[in-house]
Structures are given as C-alpha cells and as structure tokens.
Design a protein around this motif. Structure first.
Motif, mmCIF file in Angstrom:
data_model
loop_
_atom_site.group_PDB
_atom_site.id
_atom_site.type_symbol
_atom_site.label_atom_id
_atom_site.label_comp_id
_atom_site.label_asym_id
_atom_site.label_seq_id
_atom_site.Cartn_x
_atom_site.Cartn_y
_atom_site.Cartn_z
ATOM 1 N N ARG A 193 -1.396 7.600 -0.502
ATOM 2 C CA ARG A 193 -2.128 7.731 0.696
ATOM 3 C C ARG A 193 -2.875 9.252 0.790
ATOM 4 O O ARG A 193 -3.643 9.722 1.497
ATOM 5 N N PHE A 194 -2.019 9.884 -0.114
ATOM 6 C CA PHE A 194 -2.615 11.542 0.213
ATOM 7 C C PHE A 194 -3.360 11.989 -1.242
ATOM 8 O O PHE A 194 -3.810 13.027 -1.321
ATOM 9 N N GLU A 195 -3.876 10.905 -1.894
ATOM 10 C CA GLU A 195 -4.644 11.151 -2.968
ATOM 11 C C GLU A 195 -6.201 11.334 -2.456
ATOM 12 O O GLU A 195 -6.695 10.360 -1.698
ATOM 13 N N ASN A 196 -7.018 12.193 -3.040
ATOM 14 C CA ASN A 196 -8.189 12.396 -2.771
ATOM 15 C C ASN A 196 -9.036 13.284 -3.867
ATOM 16 O O ASN A 196 -8.829 14.450 -3.788
ATOM 17 N N THR A 198 -5.178 9.783 6.961
ATOM 18 C CA THR A 198 -6.634 9.718 7.402
ATOM 19 C C THR A 198 -7.462 10.794 7.286
ATOM 20 O O THR A 198 -8.647 11.030 7.001
ATOM 21 N N GLN A 199 -6.795 11.949 7.749
ATOM 22 C CA GLN A 199 -7.514 13.201 7.763
ATOM 23 C C GLN A 199 -7.967 13.560 6.207
ATOM 24 O O GLN A 199 -9.381 13.941 5.934
ATOM 25 N N VAL A 200 -7.020 13.387 5.245
ATOM 26 C CA VAL A 200 -7.524 13.509 3.855
ATOM 27 C C VAL A 200 -8.605 12.506 3.340
ATOM 28 O O VAL A 200 -9.589 13.066 2.748
ATOM 29 N N HIS A 201 -8.502 11.429 3.836
ATOM 30 C CA HIS A 201 -9.574 10.578 3.448
ATOM 31 C C HIS A 201 -10.871 10.694 4.065
ATOM 32 O O HIS A 201 -11.871 10.289 3.450
#
Length: 104
Positions: free
Chosen positions: A73-76, A26-29
């Motif tokens: 989920r860690f992709e950005n 959530t932080q990453v996104h």
C-alpha cells in the motif's frame, strides 16, 4: 507521542494512519508524499504495541485488518527513485513491526 497512551488509543492511531480517507497509503496514492511526522507517530505507536498482546488470545480485528499486505500500500511508481525507496522502507518497517506485534 505521550508515553501514557492506552492500548486502545495506540490501536486507533495505527488504524487511522494505515486505513481511511487521510491515511498514509491514501496520501501516497493521491500523489501527496507522506508526512514524516505522521510516519514517526505510526512507527512509534506500533513499537509501543509490541508486547501488549502477549497475554491476550487475540488482537483487535481492526489492527489486524489495517496491517494486512501493508507494504504494497506504500508503493507508487510515479515518485522519483529516492522517494520510492523511502516508501519501500516505510512499508517494510510497518510490516516488520506488525509481525512483532502479532508474534510477541
């Protein structure tokens, strides 16, 4: 991390770091780069869970759900290349540890 954490405490920490309102993904996104202290806690907790379920017929459902398709989920793509690579490394390590937890 405390050495004497129970399995349920470790599972709760992993779930908190991987899903929910203030999870690492959530932080990453949300545009906030990961807190390396929280990453270290997550990886340490997951490492401590390896082998804890060998005599069990199943693992806690919330742990299994928290780790499904975790690497993506860690992709950005909005981060600079070096940070993207760090996120990929974190996702791959979480995925590797999850596999160890479920196959040990």
């Amino acid at each position: 991390m405390r050495e004497s954490r129970s399995t349920s405490e470790l599972v709760a920490l992993v779930v908190a770091r991987l899903v929910g309102n203030n999870s690492l993904p959530t932080q990453v996104h949300g545009g906030e780069f990961v807190d390396e202290r929280q990453v270290a806690e997550l990886l340490e907790a997951m490492g401590a869970l390896v082998g804890r379920f060998t005599s069990e017929a199943s693992v806690p459902k919330e742990l299994a759900l928290a780790t499904v398709a975790i690497a993506t989920r860690f992709e950005n793509v909005h981060y600079p290349q070096d940070q993207q690579e760090r996120l990929e490394d974190i996702g791959a390590e979480v995925e590797r540890l999850a596999e160890e937890i479920f196959t040990a």
